[in-house]
Write an enzyme that holds these catalytic residues in place. Sequence first.
Site, PDB file in Angstrom:
ATOM      1  N   GLU A  68       3.252  -6.980   8.707  1.00 17.59           N
ATOM      2  CA  GLU A  68       3.182  -5.672   8.695  1.00 17.59           C
ATOM      3  C   GLU A  68       3.921  -5.308   7.247  1.00 17.59           C
ATOM      4  OE1 GLU A  68       1.037  -4.113  10.757  1.00 17.59           O
ATOM      5  OE2 GLU A  68       0.935  -6.215  11.410  1.00 17.59           O
ATOM      6  N   ASP A 110      -9.759  -0.533 -25.327  1.00 19.35           N
ATOM      7  CA  ASP A 110     -10.342  -0.459 -23.913  1.00 19.35           C
ATOM      8  C   ASP A 110     -10.265   0.807 -23.473  1.00 19.35           C
ATOM      9  OD1 ASP A 110     -11.241  -2.623 -22.825  1.00 19.35           O
ATOM     10  OD2 ASP A 110      -9.238  -3.449 -22.564  1.00 19.35           O
ATOM     11  N   ARG A 133      -4.052 -10.020 -20.155  1.00 19.28           N
ATOM     12  CA  ARG A 133      -4.935  -9.826 -21.446  1.00 19.28           C
ATOM     13  C   ARG A 133      -4.542  -9.035 -22.396  1.00 19.28           C
ATOM     14  NH1 ARG A 133      -7.426  -5.439 -21.269  1.00 19.28           N
ATOM     15  NH2 ARG A 133      -9.720  -6.011 -21.850  1.00 19.28           N
ATOM     16  N   PRO A 172       0.746  -1.230   0.068  1.00 21.41           N
ATOM     17  CA  PRO A 172       0.112   0.120   0.078  1.00 21.41           C
ATOM     18  C   PRO A 172       1.023   1.325  -0.168  1.00 21.41           C
ATOM     19  CG  PRO A 172      -0.394  -1.244   2.093  1.00 21.41           C
ATOM     20  CD  PRO A 172       0.749  -1.954   1.341  1.00 21.41           C
TER      21      PRO A 172
END
Length: 233
Positions: free
Chosen positions: A105, A157, A142, A78
């Site tokens: 963590e 896309d 993809r 993150p």
Amino acid sequence: MVEAALSAGVVGRAIEKRLLEVAIHDLRDFTTDRHRSVDDVPYGGGPGMVMKPEPIFRALDAIAARHDAPVTVLLMSPQGTRFTQRDAERLGSLPHVAMLCGRYEGVDERVRSRVDEEVSIGDYVLSGGELPALVVLDAIARRVPGVVGDDQSVAEDSFSRGLLDFPHYTRPAAVGDLRVPDVLLSGNHQEIRRWRKQESLGRTLERRPDLLESAALDDEERELLDRIRNGRL
Ligand code: 4GX
């Protein structure tokens, strides 16, 4: 979890067709202690556990030894920079990518000396890096030619064009009083293209105005956006 995901769907078929090669490495296989420990208590104290550096270094060495071309190492975290379609395009052109999936963590800070990029899939906390790695893998896979049946649909896309997608409809033309817009039934392909551009731009302006700052708009799109903004559409 990763094994199950690799056998299903678009990624599964790409691997079957040998358009893509994926290997899973269990960090416990690179431990040397009786308990096969991959984590330990944090120096300085505090709650939670930290991933030990040596098993990660040994795993990365073993992966590098399997390949002649460079291996780009990603750390799923993150704290990373947000993963985008641009990253999927860029990473897909590299010879080899290793995605390091931490738990707890996080990883001992010294691991970052071996990491090329720290990647986040969004501002929320998951229980491990495996799902983020599968998200990144799917977005890369993809785009590999032959993986998705229709190369055209990949090229067009939504995010490849930098705008949100336009609305899609299929038969029947009416479900109760919910009707398909007349323009799509008109057969006027020039008008259909223009309507779709208008819808893409309108939606993007409404929901993700930030995308418009970096979208590469053609003349027609700039004109349409101008008219939408000024309430003339
Ligand atoms: N986008 N997580 C990683 C453990 C961790 C923490 C810090 C390295 C550094 C996540 C995300 C995510 C949870 C995966 C914590 N590893 N990863 N994990 N969002 O939430 O990528």
